[in-house]
Enzyme design. Structure first.
Site, PDB file in Angstrom:
ATOM      1  N   SER A 118       0.834  -1.204   0.000  1.00  0.00           N
ATOM      2  CA  SER A 118       0.000   0.000   0.000  1.00  0.00           C
ATOM      3  C   SER A 118       0.864   1.247   0.000  1.00  0.00           C
ATOM      4  CB  SER A 118      -0.850  -0.043   1.270  1.00  0.00           C
ATOM      5  OG  SER A 118      -1.393   1.226   1.532  1.00  0.00           O
TER       6      SER A 118
ATOM      7  N   TYR B  97      -2.198  -0.045  10.564  1.00  0.00           N
ATOM      8  CA  TYR B  97      -2.364  -0.680   9.247  1.00  0.00           C
ATOM      9  C   TYR B  97      -1.081  -0.500   8.418  1.00  0.00           C
ATOM     10  CZ  TYR B  97      -3.950  -1.198   4.425  1.00  0.00           C
ATOM     11  OH  TYR B  97      -4.063  -1.566   3.109  1.00  0.00           O
TER      12      TYR B  97
ATOM     13  N   LYS C 223       1.814  -3.342   6.727  1.00  0.00           N
ATOM     14  CA  LYS C 223       2.311  -3.391   5.340  1.00  0.00           C
ATOM     15  C   LYS C 223       3.834  -3.221   5.302  1.00  0.00           C
ATOM     16  CE  LYS C 223      -1.641  -3.851   3.164  1.00  0.00           C
ATOM     17  NZ  LYS C 223      -1.983  -5.095   2.470  1.00  0.00           N
TER      18      LYS C 223
ATOM     19  N   TYR D  76      -0.509  -0.182  -3.672  1.00  0.00           N
ATOM     20  CA  TYR D  76      -1.772   0.393  -4.155  1.00  0.00           C
ATOM     21  C   TYR D  76      -1.914   1.794  -3.594  1.00  0.00           C
ATOM     22  CZ  TYR D  76      -3.400  -4.579  -4.306  1.00  0.00           C
ATOM     23  OH  TYR D  76      -3.559  -5.921  -4.486  1.00  0.00           O
TER      24      TYR D  76
HETATM   25  O1  LIG Z   1     -15.490   9.555   5.814  1.00  0.00           O
HETATM   26  C1  LIG Z   1     -14.401   9.962   5.371  1.00  0.00           C
HETATM   27  C2  LIG Z   1     -13.381   9.080   4.948  1.00  0.00           C
HETATM   28  C3  LIG Z   1     -12.194   9.607   4.490  1.00  0.00           C
HETATM   29  N1  LIG Z   1     -12.008  10.939   4.448  1.00  0.00           N
HETATM   30  C4  LIG Z   1     -10.745  11.495   3.957  1.00  0.00           C
HETATM   31  O2  LIG Z   1     -10.530  11.046   2.647  1.00  0.00           O
HETATM   32  C5  LIG Z   1      -9.131  10.834   2.412  1.00  0.00           C
HETATM   33  C6  LIG Z   1      -8.936   9.398   1.937  1.00  0.00           C
HETATM   34  O3  LIG Z   1      -9.265   8.549   3.028  1.00  0.00           O
HETATM   35  P1  LIG Z   1      -9.473   6.976   2.849  1.00  0.00           P
HETATM   36  O4  LIG Z   1      -9.797   6.419   4.195  1.00  0.00           O
HETATM   37  O5  LIG Z   1     -10.426   6.685   1.747  1.00  0.00           O
HETATM   38  O6  LIG Z   1      -8.072   6.493   2.339  1.00  0.00           O
HETATM   39  P2  LIG Z   1      -6.633   6.580   3.050  1.00  0.00           P
HETATM   40  O7  LIG Z   1      -5.771   7.380   2.148  1.00  0.00           O
HETATM   41  O8  LIG Z   1      -6.710   6.993   4.442  1.00  0.00           O
HETATM   42  O9  LIG Z   1      -6.241   5.049   3.071  1.00  0.00           O
HETATM   43  C7  LIG Z   1      -6.321   4.285   1.882  1.00  0.00           C
HETATM   44  O10 LIG Z   1      -5.120   4.364   1.224  1.00  0.00           O
HETATM   45  C8  LIG Z   1      -4.027   3.868   1.927  1.00  0.00           C
HETATM   46  C9  LIG Z   1      -2.836   4.062   1.033  1.00  0.00           C
HETATM   47  O11 LIG Z   1      -2.458   5.393   1.040  1.00  0.00           O
HETATM   48  C10 LIG Z   1      -4.246   2.425   2.311  1.00  0.00           C
HETATM   49  O12 LIG Z   1      -4.131   1.587   1.178  1.00  0.00           O
HETATM   50  C11 LIG Z   1      -5.593   2.223   2.961  1.00  0.00           C
HETATM   51  O13 LIG Z   1      -5.929   0.841   3.006  1.00  0.00           O
HETATM   52  C12 LIG Z   1      -6.677   2.856   2.226  1.00  0.00           C
HETATM   53  O14 LIG Z   1      -7.837   2.810   3.000  1.00  0.00           O
HETATM   54  C13 LIG Z   1      -8.433  11.130   3.738  1.00  0.00           C
HETATM   55  O15 LIG Z   1      -7.942  12.427   3.706  1.00  0.00           O
HETATM   56  C14 LIG Z   1      -9.556  11.021   4.772  1.00  0.00           C
HETATM   57  O16 LIG Z   1      -9.385  11.826   5.901  1.00  0.00           O
HETATM   58  C15 LIG Z   1     -12.985  11.823   4.848  1.00  0.00           C
HETATM   59  O17 LIG Z   1     -12.806  13.039   4.813  1.00  0.00           O
HETATM   60  N2  LIG Z   1     -14.158  11.304   5.306  1.00  0.00           N
END
Ligand SMILES: O=c1ccn([C@@H]2O[C@H](COP(=O)(O)OP(=O)(O)O[C@H]3O[C@H](CO)[C@H](O)[C@H](O)[C@H]3O)[C@@H](O)[C@H]2O)c(=O)[nH]1
Length: 249
Positions: free
Chosen positions: A30, A54, A58, A82
């Site tokens: 990831s 998490y 990884k 990813y």
């Molecule tokens: O309800 C929500 C959910 C997310 N976000 C924001 O949206 C962005 C993306 O959040 P995600 O949870 O969708 O994704 P992440 O980048 O935190 O994490 C994802 O990408 C990671 C790699 O960078 C890992 O692979 C992980 O498993 C995957 O969930 C972040 O700024 C988060 O704060 C919101 O504002 N509201």
């Protein structure tokens, strides 16, 4: 897979590979292993860091696989990092169906759109980005699947590949609010949002350099965020309650 002869919870990967008579492995890593990168785009040789549990799983697994590779030079290992996989199959029959309250952005937006959640909490609006919300590299799941096929072809064709990491991203950064607006275009209505404090463990800005995957795997992502949102919404409207088909979670 777990082996009772080892420390509880430790994967005896060597035995598993032997049992399967293979020395070729593709690991689903990831972009989280880049932590909060000092600059973007993220190149595969950047220093690695975990910001949350998490991410640490990884990171440790990548390290273990590099160690396995040193101990077993005949192995061929590809670590696929990813970025943020979203979207669904264009048929609308295969998509993501998280249990309980979604943690990730697009599944949450999708549940607001189908009326299962009242509004989207936007975590952080004071980042040093275009609109103050965090930047990620969203990639269509179908592009991600194609990236795996390219990785397998590379493994089969390269006996001395060793252990190599590739980013699977688009190379384009999108803010949370830009993603909301792209989804609204597909959905045809507004998504109510509430600005909230930053979520602990989140990075400000992460997106991929795609150069290595393009050059060495001959792969690049084909879809943009419009198609990702179109397919995500198509899946959502056909399956508002996911695979179980009713309001029970
Ligand atoms: O309800 C929500 C959910 C997310 N976000 C924001 O949206 C962005 C993306 O959040 P995600 O949870 O969708 O994704 P992440 O980048 O935190 O994490 C994802 O990408 C990671 C790699 O960078 C890992 O692979 C992980 O498993 C995957 O969930 C972040 O700024 C988060 O704060 C919101 O504002 N509201």
């Amino acid at each position: 897979m777990y082996n009772r002869n080892n420390i509880v919870g430790t994967v005896n990967l060597y035995d598993v590979m032997k049992k399967l008579s293979t020395c070729q492995l593709v690991f689903s890593s990831s972009a989280t292993v880049y932590g909060q990168p000092e600059k973007v785009p993220c190149f595969e040789d950047f220093p690695l860091k975990a910001l949350n549990p998490y991410g640490r799983t990884k990171l440790y697994l990548e390290e273990m696989l590099r160690d396995y590779q040193h101990a077993n030079p005949e192995w061929r290992t590809i670590l696929l990092r990813y970025f943020n996989p979203i979207g669904a199959h264009e048929s609308g029959d295969i998509g993501e169906d998280p249990k309980g309250v979604p943690n990730n952005l697009l599944p949450y937006i999708q549940q607001v759109a189908v009326g299962r959640r009242p509004e989207l909490n936007v975590y952080g609006h004071d980042y040093r980005t275009r609109d103050g919300t965090a930047v990620r590299d969203y990639i269509h799941v179908v592009d991600l699947a194609d990236g795996h096929i390219a990785a397998l072809e590379k493994l089969f064709a390269t006996p001395d590949i060793g252990c190599v990491a590739y980013n699977l991203g688009t190379g384009r950064g999108t803010t949370v609010l830009e993603m909301v607006s792209a989804f609204e275009k597909a959905y045809g209505k507004k998504i109510p949002v509430k600005m909230c404090p930053r979520r602990p463990g989140d990075s400000e800005q992460v997106y991929a350099s795609t150069a290595k995957a393009e050059e060495e795997l001959g792969w690049r992502a084909k879809y943009g965020i419009e198609e990702m949102c179109r397919d995500q919404w198509n899946w959502a409207k056909k399956n508002p309650y996911g695979y179980c088909g009713n309001a029970a979670e």
